[in-house]
Design a protein around this motif. Structure first.
Motif, PDB file in Angstrom:
ATOM      1  N   MET A 147       0.835  -1.208   0.000  1.00  0.00           N
ATOM      2  CA  MET A 147       0.000   0.000   0.000  1.00  0.00           C
ATOM      3  C   MET A 147       0.868   1.256   0.000  1.00  0.00           C
ATOM      4  O   MET A 147       0.597   2.222  -0.707  1.00  0.00           O
ATOM      5  N   ARG A 148       1.914   1.222   0.828  1.00  0.00           N
ATOM      6  CA  ARG A 148       2.823   2.369   0.903  1.00  0.00           C
ATOM      7  C   ARG A 148       3.531   2.584  -0.444  1.00  0.00           C
ATOM      8  O   ARG A 148       3.675   3.718  -0.895  1.00  0.00           O
ATOM      9  N   PHE A 149       3.968   1.509  -1.096  1.00  0.00           N
ATOM     10  CA  PHE A 149       4.638   1.639  -2.391  1.00  0.00           C
ATOM     11  C   PHE A 149       3.691   2.226  -3.431  1.00  0.00           C
ATOM     12  O   PHE A 149       4.077   3.072  -4.233  1.00  0.00           O
ATOM     13  N   TYR A 150       2.434   1.783  -3.385  1.00  0.00           N
ATOM     14  CA  TYR A 150       1.441   2.306  -4.330  1.00  0.00           C
ATOM     15  C   TYR A 150       1.254   3.810  -4.130  1.00  0.00           C
ATOM     16  O   TYR A 150       1.202   4.586  -5.096  1.00  0.00           O
ATOM     17  N   LEU A 151       1.172   4.237  -2.861  1.00  0.00           N
ATOM     18  CA  LEU A 151       0.996   5.660  -2.573  1.00  0.00           C
ATOM     19  C   LEU A 151       2.228   6.471  -2.981  1.00  0.00           C
ATOM     20  O   LEU A 151       2.105   7.605  -3.465  1.00  0.00           O
ATOM     21  N   ARG A 152       3.414   5.908  -2.804  1.00  0.00           N
ATOM     22  CA  ARG A 152       4.626   6.617  -3.216  1.00  0.00           C
ATOM     23  C   ARG A 152       4.665   6.751  -4.744  1.00  0.00           C
ATOM     24  O   ARG A 152       5.137   7.749  -5.275  1.00  0.00           O
ATOM     25  N   ASP A 153       4.159   5.723  -5.424  1.00  0.00           N
ATOM     26  CA  ASP A 153       4.079   5.809  -6.881  1.00  0.00           C
ATOM     27  C   ASP A 153       3.144   6.945  -7.299  1.00  0.00           C
ATOM     28  O   ASP A 153       3.457   7.729  -8.202  1.00  0.00           O
ATOM     29  N   LEU A 154       2.001   7.048  -6.617  1.00  0.00           N
ATOM     30  CA  LEU A 154       1.071   8.146  -6.911  1.00  0.00           C
ATOM     31  C   LEU A 154       1.710   9.495  -6.604  1.00  0.00           C
ATOM     32  O   LEU A 154       1.534  10.469  -7.341  1.00  0.00           O
ATOM     33  N   LEU A 155       2.445   9.557  -5.481  1.00  0.00           N
ATOM     34  CA  LEU A 155       3.144  10.791  -5.119  1.00  0.00           C
ATOM     35  C   LEU A 155       4.104  11.211  -6.231  1.00  0.00           C
ATOM     36  O   LEU A 155       4.154  12.383  -6.621  1.00  0.00           O
ATOM     37  N   THR A 156       4.878  10.252  -6.739  1.00  0.00           N
ATOM     38  CA  THR A 156       5.838  10.558  -7.803  1.00  0.00           C
ATOM     39  C   THR A 156       5.122  11.106  -9.026  1.00  0.00           C
ATOM     40  O   THR A 156       5.562  12.081  -9.647  1.00  0.00           O
ATOM     41  N   ARG A 157       4.025  10.498  -9.393  1.00  0.00           N
ATOM     42  CA  ARG A 157       3.281  10.952 -10.563  1.00  0.00           C
ATOM     43  C   ARG A 157       2.723  12.357 -10.357  1.00  0.00           C
ATOM     44  O   ARG A 157       2.684  13.159 -11.284  1.00  0.00           O
ATOM     45  N   MET A 158       2.295  12.624  -9.113  1.00  0.00           N
ATOM     46  CA  MET A 158       1.797  13.971  -8.828  1.00  0.00           C
ATOM     47  C   MET A 158       2.920  15.007  -8.873  1.00  0.00           C
ATOM     48  O   MET A 158       2.711  16.165  -9.206  1.00  0.00           O
ATOM     49  N   LYS A 159       4.141  14.564  -8.551  1.00  0.00           N
ATOM     50  CA  LYS A 159       5.272  15.491  -8.520  1.00  0.00           C
ATOM     51  C   LYS A 159       5.890  15.720  -9.900  1.00  0.00           C
ATOM     52  O   LYS A 159       6.191  16.846 -10.283  1.00  0.00           O
ATOM     53  N   ILE A 160       6.097  14.611 -10.672  1.00  0.00           N
ATOM     54  CA  ILE A 160       6.851  14.758 -11.914  1.00  0.00           C
ATOM     55  C   ILE A 160       6.020  14.514 -13.171  1.00  0.00           C
ATOM     56  O   ILE A 160       6.512  14.677 -14.278  1.00  0.00           O
ATOM     57  N   GLY A 161       4.751  14.108 -12.983  1.00  0.00           N
ATOM     58  CA  GLY A 161       3.933  13.790 -14.147  1.00  0.00           C
ATOM     59  C   GLY A 161       3.436  15.018 -14.878  1.00  0.00           C
ATOM     60  O   GLY A 161       3.438  16.138 -14.362  1.00  0.00           O
ATOM     61  N   ASP A 162       2.991  14.797 -16.124  1.00  0.00           N
ATOM     62  CA  ASP A 162       2.345  15.882 -16.858  1.00  0.00           C
ATOM     63  C   ASP A 162       0.928  16.052 -16.309  1.00  0.00           C
ATOM     64  O   ASP A 162       0.520  15.354 -15.372  1.00  0.00           O
ATOM     65  N   THR A 163       0.165  16.973 -16.871  1.00  0.00           N
ATOM     66  CA  THR A 163      -1.156  17.293 -16.339  1.00  0.00           C
ATOM     67  C   THR A 163      -2.060  16.072 -16.294  1.00  0.00           C
ATOM     68  O   THR A 163      -2.736  15.812 -15.288  1.00  0.00           O
ATOM     69  N   GLN A 164      -2.064  15.287 -17.366  1.00  0.00           N
ATOM     70  CA  GLN A 164      -2.922  14.116 -17.421  1.00  0.00           C
ATOM     71  C   GLN A 164      -2.547  13.099 -16.344  1.00  0.00           C
ATOM     72  O   GLN A 164      -3.407  12.492 -15.699  1.00  0.00           O
TER      73      GLN A 164
END
Length: 570
Positions: A147-164
């Motif tokens: 669960m923690r790894f999944y949330l960190r993955d979401l965090l990364t996407r929120m930090k470095i991802g494009d708008t979509q």
């Protein structure tokens, strides 16, 4: 520490894959370290974030980029350094503690820089998103690490991802926190950088990102253990800015968040400091916002009236007049919340209660009870409660109630209202007849006594008791007593009930008190004496029931003495 070298003769894809595998291995190794645990936890968090970022990069379409290739090589170099330190810590074969702590701090700073550089490459558009979801959501019985790894993955996407990618990550985050409290705990207590990202996104110029962030904050703010974290992250100001400039869904989520956060009055000043009171009053008074947003916006204001200075500011902003007008609204949510706001703001403050009365608040509330109106039962229940709170402690307010036809409306619902409204009407009538002699007279003239008699035989003990006590209060007025005695069925019915109640405790005390009050009239004494129920009263007297003893004495005097089958002496 030994000198590590950049891998040679590898293309970008294989280097990226190698970096991901080495970092995953290092994360596993770090769990075995028993020294410098705080520093290793910090490094592990950064490794997990970096790993999520690299996995996201691996699943994106990218042209060859020297910047990306160089960054991956640099990450590998740092990871190899970290791996060497990790093994020394596991084996406890390092030199001095201070030197190791210094080396770990240097590594932590390097990972920070790598994360920043990776974010910069993503933001620069070198990478194009290929897949919105890379890490699958863990199953229902997933372990905490997954669960923690999944949330960190979401965090990364929120930090470095494009708008979509940011929008998709926020959507996924909202999905998990709304379904499982365990994710909320991990977000707030472990991967708490997510909270800072959410607060930042509340000021996003991309309206979908702002709205999605507001929805996640709304869920999190409902948990007590999250509130101080959100407040500490500075969420109040951004939420109010969403109220001022967001879209409908964003405004609603922001208002609901603020309602939850202001349940603790300590946060009231923060709302006021950011101009929140003005923004909320604007939402409530304007025609633009209704329905879903009005309820929580009004709820925030109700939470804030407990702070005297804020309450005075609301009054200066003409809140009383505004909400009295809104009591007439045909929108149930608007009407109910407006009534409750007026009740809250006037609670315990006689000057504001008088202001509500002067501005026409009583008339507005009584109008909600008009049987010919189309207002809902819930609105009427709320209005009855508010009238009780606002009016029953003031003789002036009670006089206005009578002039507005309140007793007629109350009697209607006592006779024909839905069960929930009828019970509230009975409670209100019970309290009203305890306020003043004038109220009892008016209620006698209106026709309340037959209704109280009807409720004497109700299934609920509470209702029977209220009806009996209310009737006792009513017959204390000579005019009402005379009217009551004129109907021969009344005394007979009370005596029948007394016979029923004699077998159990019931509410016989009030029934006896009613009979005692009636004995001040000759005709009532005669009816009681000739009723055939004297033996029941005598038995109660013999059982040392004081009111029964008094009643027997009253009936035993003068010419009524000969009517008794025997003379009872205490």
């Amino acid at each position: 520490m030994g000198e590590a070298k950049y891998p040679q003769d590898q293309n970008s894809a294989s280097s990226l894959r190698q970096a991901i595998e080495v970092i995953s291995s290092l994360i596993s190794l770090s769990h075995s370290i028993k020294v410098f645990t705080v520093k290793w936890q910090l490094i592990r968090n950064k490794l997990e974030e970096l790993n999520s970022g690299l996995i996201a990069v691996e699943n994106c379409d990218s042209s060859e980029s020297s910047g990306l290739s160089s960054l991956v090589q640099a990450i590998l170099f740092t990871v190899n350094e970290c791996n060497g330190l990790a093994r020394r810590c596991v084996d406890l074969c390092y030199g001095g503690k201070l030197l190791m702590q210094s080396d770990l701090d240097v590594l932590s700073s390097k990972f920070d820089q790598h994360i920043k550089n990776l974010s910069g490459i993503y933001t620069a558009g070198v990478l194009t998103q290929g897949f919105a979801i890379v890490v699958s959501r863990p199953g229902v019985n997933a372990c905490k690490d997954d669960m923690r790894f999944y949330l960190r993955d979401l965090l990364t996407r929120m930090k470095i991802g494009d708008t979509q990618m940011k929008k998709q990550a926020l959507f996924n985050l909202h999905e998990v926190v709304i379904e499982d409290e365990k994710y909320v705990k991990i977000v707030v207590l472990e991967v708490n950088e997510i909270v800072n990202i959410l607060v930042k996104f509340l000021d996003s110029l991309v309206i979908e990102i702002q709205e999605s962030a507001a929805k996640v904050v709304c869920v999190i703010s409902g948990f007590d253990f999250c509130k101080s974290v959100l407040i500490g992250a500075g969420v109040i100001g951004p939420l109010i800015r969403v109220l001022e400039s967001g879209n409908g869904f964003g405004k609603e989520a922001a208002a609901r968040s603020l309602q939850k956060l202001t349940e603790n009055s300590d946060n009231a000043w923060s709302v006021s400091a950011y101009g929140g009171v003005t923004a909320l009053l604007k939402i409530c008074s304007g025609d633009e916002f209704r329905g879903e947003i009005f309820g929580p916006a009004c709820g925030v204001l109700r939470n804030l009236v407990g702070v005297e200075e804020i309450k005075r500011f609301m009054i200066e902003e003409d809140a009383i007049s505004t909400f009295i007008k809104l009591v007439r609204s045909k929108d149930e949510v608007v009407q109910i919340n407006s009534i409750e706001f007026l009740q809250n703001i006037a609670s315990g403050d006689e000057s504001i209660r008088q202001m509500v009365i002067k501005e026409g608040g009583i008339r507005a509330l009584v109008r909600v009870l008009d049987p010919k109106s189309s207002f809902s039962s819930k609105s009427r229940e709320t209005a009855i409660r508010a009238i009780e709170k606002l009016c029953f402690t003031s003789s002036n307010a009670i006089n206005i109630l009578m002039k507005c036809g309140f007793t007629d409306e109350l009697l209607y619902f006592l006779r024909k209202g839905e069960v929930s409204v009828q019970e509230l009407a009975l409670k209100a009538a019970f309290k009203l007849c305890g306020t003043s002699e004038e109220a009892k007279k008016a209620m006698g003239d209106t026709g309340f006594m037959p209704e109280f008699v009807r409720f004497l035989d109700a299934k609920s003990y509470e209702i029977r008791e209220m009806a009996a006590e209310a009737l006792y209060r009513m017959v204390s007025i000579p005019k009402n007593r005379k009217r009551f005695i004129q109907d021969d069925r009344n005394i007979g019915f009370i005596l029948q009930l007394l016979d029923k109640e004699a077998a159990n405790s019931g509410n016989k005390e009030f029934l006896l008190s009613i009979l005692m009050s009636l004995t001040s009239c000759n005709s009532a004494r005669r009816k009681i004496a000739n009723s055939g129920y004297l033996k029941i009263i005598e038995k109660l007297a013999e059982a040392e029931v004081s009111d029964a003893k008094r009643l027997v004495r009253k009936l035993s005097t003068n010419r009524f003495r000969i009517m008794l089958s025997g003379i009872w002496h205490s």
